[in-house]
Design a protein around this motif. Structure first.
Motif, PDB file in Angstrom:
ATOM      1  N   ARG A 215      -8.344  -1.897   0.116  1.00 34.72           N
ATOM      2  CA  ARG A 215      -9.496  -1.529  -0.713  1.00 34.72           C
ATOM      3  C   ARG A 215     -10.204  -0.298  -0.173  1.00 34.72           C
ATOM      4  NH1 ARG A 215     -13.416  -6.398  -2.359  1.00 34.72           N
ATOM      5  NH2 ARG A 215     -14.573  -4.562  -3.080  1.00 34.72           N
ATOM      6  N   VAL A 216     -10.180  -0.119   1.141  1.00 30.07           N
ATOM      7  CA  VAL A 216     -10.772   1.082   1.730  1.00 30.07           C
ATOM      8  C   VAL A 216      -9.927   2.311   1.394  1.00 30.07           C
ATOM      9  CG1 VAL A 216     -11.317   2.256   3.901  1.00 30.07           C
ATOM     10  CG2 VAL A 216     -11.919  -0.154   3.605  1.00 30.07           C
ATOM     11  N   LEU A 217      -8.598   2.160   1.479  1.00 33.79           N
ATOM     12  CA  LEU A 217      -7.693   3.282   1.220  1.00 33.79           C
ATOM     13  C   LEU A 217      -7.604   3.623  -0.258  1.00 33.79           C
ATOM     14  CD1 LEU A 217      -4.751   2.399   3.650  1.00 33.79           C
ATOM     15  CD2 LEU A 217      -6.481   4.175   3.957  1.00 33.79           C
ATOM     16  N   TYR A 218      -7.625   2.600  -1.118  1.00 33.46           N
ATOM     17  CA  TYR A 218      -7.472   2.810  -2.563  1.00 33.46           C
ATOM     18  C   TYR A 218      -8.597   2.065  -3.301  1.00 33.46           C
ATOM     19  CZ  TYR A 218      -2.820   3.992  -0.846  1.00 33.46           C
ATOM     20  OH  TYR A 218      -1.770   4.541  -0.148  1.00 33.46           O
ATOM     21  N   PRO A 219      -9.823   2.611  -3.284  1.00 25.92           N
ATOM     22  CA  PRO A 219     -10.975   1.883  -3.823  1.00 25.92           C
ATOM     23  C   PRO A 219     -11.116   1.928  -5.336  1.00 25.92           C
ATOM     24  CG  PRO A 219     -11.671   3.992  -2.930  1.00 25.92           C
ATOM     25  CD  PRO A 219     -10.196   3.878  -2.644  1.00 25.92           C
ATOM     26  N   ASN A 220     -10.492   2.905  -5.993  1.00 24.97           N
ATOM     27  CA  ASN A 220     -10.728   3.120  -7.416  1.00 24.97           C
ATOM     28  C   ASN A 220      -9.789   2.278  -8.281  1.00 24.97           C
ATOM     29  OD1 ASN A 220     -12.679   5.055  -6.778  1.00 24.97           O
ATOM     30  ND2 ASN A 220     -11.129   6.661  -6.660  1.00 24.97           N
ATOM     31  N   TYR A 221     -10.262   1.976  -9.495  1.00 23.08           N
ATOM     32  CA  TYR A 221      -9.439   1.201 -10.433  1.00 23.08           C
ATOM     33  C   TYR A 221      -8.150   1.934 -10.771  1.00 23.08           C
ATOM     34  CZ  TYR A 221      -7.997  -1.084 -14.758  1.00 23.08           C
ATOM     35  OH  TYR A 221      -7.274  -1.725 -15.716  1.00 23.08           O
ATOM     36  N   SER A 222      -8.212   3.264 -10.857  1.00 15.81           N
ATOM     37  CA  SER A 222      -7.029   4.066 -11.188  1.00 15.81           C
ATOM     38  C   SER A 222      -5.963   3.999 -10.105  1.00 15.81           C
ATOM     39  CB  SER A 222      -7.433   5.527 -11.417  1.00 15.81           C
ATOM     40  OG  SER A 222      -8.044   6.066 -10.267  1.00 15.81           O
ATOM     41  N   GLN A 223      -6.333   3.512  -8.908  1.00 18.74           N
ATOM     42  CA  GLN A 223      -5.399   3.419  -7.788  1.00 18.74           C
ATOM     43  C   GLN A 223      -4.853   2.006  -7.612  1.00 18.74           C
ATOM     44  OE1 GLN A 223      -8.317   4.954  -4.910  1.00 18.74           O
ATOM     45  NE2 GLN A 223      -7.025   6.763  -4.640  1.00 18.74           N
ATOM     46  N   THR A 224      -4.996   1.168  -8.635  1.00 15.70           N
ATOM     47  CA  THR A 224      -4.590  -0.239  -8.515  1.00 15.70           C
ATOM     48  C   THR A 224      -3.107  -0.378  -8.164  1.00 15.70           C
ATOM     49  OG1 THR A 224      -6.288  -0.930 -10.086  1.00 15.70           O
ATOM     50  CG2 THR A 224      -4.446  -2.439  -9.721  1.00 15.70           C
ATOM     51  N   LYS A 225      -2.240   0.377  -8.827  1.00 17.07           N
ATOM     52  CA  LYS A 225      -0.797   0.277  -8.553  1.00 17.07           C
ATOM     53  C   LYS A 225      -0.484   0.644  -7.108  1.00 17.07           C
ATOM     54  CE  LYS A 225       0.873   1.076 -13.277  1.00 17.07           C
ATOM     55  NZ  LYS A 225       1.689   1.944 -14.161  1.00 17.07           N
ATOM     56  N   LYS A 226      -1.084   1.720  -6.615  1.00 21.34           N
ATOM     57  CA  LYS A 226      -0.855   2.125  -5.224  1.00 21.34           C
ATOM     58  C   LYS A 226      -1.353   1.055  -4.265  1.00 21.34           C
ATOM     59  CE  LYS A 226      -1.100   7.147  -5.930  1.00 21.34           C
ATOM     60  NZ  LYS A 226      -1.839   8.395  -5.565  1.00 21.34           N
ATOM     61  N   ARG A 227      -2.525   0.484  -4.582  1.00 25.05           N
ATOM     62  CA  ARG A 227      -3.090  -0.540  -3.703  1.00 25.05           C
ATOM     63  C   ARG A 227      -2.210  -1.777  -3.651  1.00 25.05           C
ATOM     64  NH1 ARG A 227      -6.271  -4.632  -4.923  1.00 25.05           N
ATOM     65  NH2 ARG A 227      -6.747  -3.793  -6.986  1.00 25.05           N
ATOM     66  N   LEU A 228      -1.727  -2.242  -4.807  1.00 24.58           N
ATOM     67  CA  LEU A 228      -0.869  -3.431  -4.840  1.00 24.58           C
ATOM     68  C   LEU A 228       0.466  -3.181  -4.154  1.00 24.58           C
ATOM     69  CD1 LEU A 228      -1.543  -4.721  -8.481  1.00 24.58           C
ATOM     70  CD2 LEU A 228      -2.435  -5.637  -6.334  1.00 24.58           C
ATOM     71  N   PHE A 229       1.017  -1.981  -4.326  1.00 32.34           N
ATOM     72  CA  PHE A 229       2.277  -1.650  -3.654  1.00 32.34           C
ATOM     73  C   PHE A 229       2.084  -1.632  -2.141  1.00 32.34           C
ATOM     74  CE2 PHE A 229       5.230   1.491  -1.839  1.00 32.34           C
ATOM     75  CZ  PHE A 229       6.444   0.944  -2.242  1.00 32.34           C
ATOM     76  N   TYR A 230       0.984  -1.011  -1.697  1.00 32.45           N
ATOM     77  CA  TYR A 230       0.676  -0.974  -0.262  1.00 32.45           C
ATOM     78  C   TYR A 230       0.529  -2.392   0.289  1.00 32.45           C
ATOM     79  CZ  TYR A 230      -2.242  -0.435   3.928  1.00 32.45           C
ATOM     80  OH  TYR A 230      -2.753  -0.520   5.200  1.00 32.45           O
ATOM     81  N   GLU A 231      -0.226  -3.237  -0.424  1.00 31.28           N
ATOM     82  CA  GLU A 231      -0.420  -4.625   0.017  1.00 31.28           C
ATOM     83  C   GLU A 231       0.906  -5.360   0.122  1.00 31.28           C
ATOM     84  OE1 GLU A 231      -3.133  -6.789  -2.389  1.00 31.28           O
ATOM     85  OE2 GLU A 231      -4.814  -5.446  -2.018  1.00 31.28           O
ATOM     86  N   ALA A 232       1.747  -5.227  -0.914  1.00 29.64           N
ATOM     87  CA  ALA A 232       3.009  -5.970  -0.952  1.00 29.64           C
ATOM     88  C   ALA A 232       3.901  -5.601   0.230  1.00 29.64           C
ATOM     89  CB  ALA A 232       3.736  -5.691  -2.268  1.00 29.64           C
ATOM     90  N   VAL A 233       4.065  -4.303   0.478  1.00 29.70           N
ATOM     91  CA  VAL A 233       4.943  -3.855   1.562  1.00 29.70           C
ATOM     92  C   VAL A 233       4.421  -4.311   2.921  1.00 29.70           C
ATOM     93  CG1 VAL A 233       5.838  -1.825   2.771  1.00 29.70           C
ATOM     94  CG2 VAL A 233       5.824  -1.869   0.271  1.00 29.70           C
TER      95      VAL A 233
END
Length: 340
Positions: free
Chosen positions: A67-85
């Motif tokens: 959430r710190v790295l990808y705080p915006n709604y538009s970055q949801t895909k990047k955030r979920l990919f980062y979390e998953a990996v």
């Protein structure tokens, strides 16, 4: 970076033992039914607890970091990919340590089946991740609804103030048309001034119902507004614009640039000996900036800063980035975020 805090202490205190017990009963019911094998029960409960505890705390940290790295709604895909990996790698490492370090080396159990602990660890991982993502989704949704309601109220209040403080627009436009017909056709400067005044008022009426406008629209309006002031101050008011065509497609809050120029004109001396120089430019970091030299008027009337505060308040509702204000002895600069 913005700090992320989670109010999840109760969930951790209650959720960890519940998942621990549920996981042990689900994976190894023979240790508990029909009779309890205390040694086996303790072994599987302790293993389940270690898995649940480290999975929960690790996933929690990874979620906060994402959430710190990808705080915006538009970055949801990047955030979920980062979390998953990161979570998959973390779960594999932590379950391997528990399987071989705790179960095999410490308790003397047989070597676990390859990837068995990893597969089991995915159960609490899925539960924990769903909890945090669901809470994050509903918090973001509630925050967006609240912002929309505040912005709607501000727009309604702005329209009410407009109705209180301004003449009926049809009456004013009819008056301007009548005035135009009274001006001699050969008086080009007067006709031009009246046309620009109409453009300014028309833009104010059109934009008052919008949350954002394109930079191109704002700059076209600004040309008319600057023209009116140049007629008044002539070369004593010097305005320079350095904005690329690519930036013209981005968005700003309507009238924000005009209010900044108006503030500069209102609070500074403008004369032949002391010309006011205003520069509108990009800073290369997603901001438009309006900068002017400081030559403050000697007046007993204290500035209320209502116009500047209005811009700050609107951008707090429109963007996660803040309006930046810089002032020193030589210049005053305000930077407003460009909106996508």
């Amino acid at each position: 970076m913005e700090k992320v805090t989670l109010n999840d202490q109760k969930a951790r205190w209650i959720g960890t033992p519940l998942i621990t017990i549920g996981l042990a009963l689900y994976i190894h019911p023979e240790a508990f039914f029909p009779t309890v094998d205390w040694f086996e029960a303790w072994h599987w409960l302790s293993t389940s607890f270690l898995n649940t505890f480290f999975v929960w705390e690790g996933c929690r940290y990874i979620f906060i970091r994402s959430r710190v790295l990808y705080p915006n709604y538009s970055q949801t895909k990047k955030r979920l990919f980062y979390e998953a990996v990161v979570i998959i790698v973390y779960i594999f490492i932590i379950t391997s340590i528990i399987d071989y370090g705790y179960c095999y080396l410490l308790l003397g159990k047989d070597l676990p089946v390859l990837f068995k602990g990893f597969k089991i660890g995915l159960i609490p991982t899925t539960i924990v991740t769903l909890i945090y993502e669901s809470v994050f989704f509903f918090e973001s949704w509630a925050a967006d609804v609240k912002k929309s309601e505040i912005l709607a109220r501000e727009n309604v209040q702005s329209q009410l103030d407009t109705l209180k403080n301004q003449l009926d627009p049809h009456f004013l436009f009819n008056s301007l048309n009548t005035l135009a017909s009274l001006i001699d056709d050969e008086n080009k400067p007067a006709q031009e001034y009246l046309d620009r005044l109409s453009d300014v008022y028309r833009y104010v009426l059109i934009s008052k119902d919008k949350n954002t406008v394109t930079v191109e629209e704002e700059m076209q309006f600004l040309d008319a507004y600057i023209y009116l002031n140049k007629v008044r101050f002539r070369e004593n008011l010097q305005i320079e614009k350095q904005v690329s065509r690519q930036t013209y497609h981005q968005q700003v809050a309507p009238l924000s640039l005009q209010m900044l120029i108006e503030n500069a004109i209102k609070h500074n001396i403008i004369s032949k000996d002391k010309p006011l120089k205003i520069k509108i430019s990009e800073d290369g970091e997603g901001y438009l900036q309006v900068e002017n030299n400081i030559q403050e008027k000697k007046t007993f009337e204290k500035s209320t800063k209502v116009g500047l505060q209005n811009i700050v308040n609107r951008y707090q509702l429109l963007s996660d980035r803040q309006v930046e204000i810089v002032k020193n002895n030589d210049f005053f600069k305000v930077k407003i975020p460009l909106l996508q």
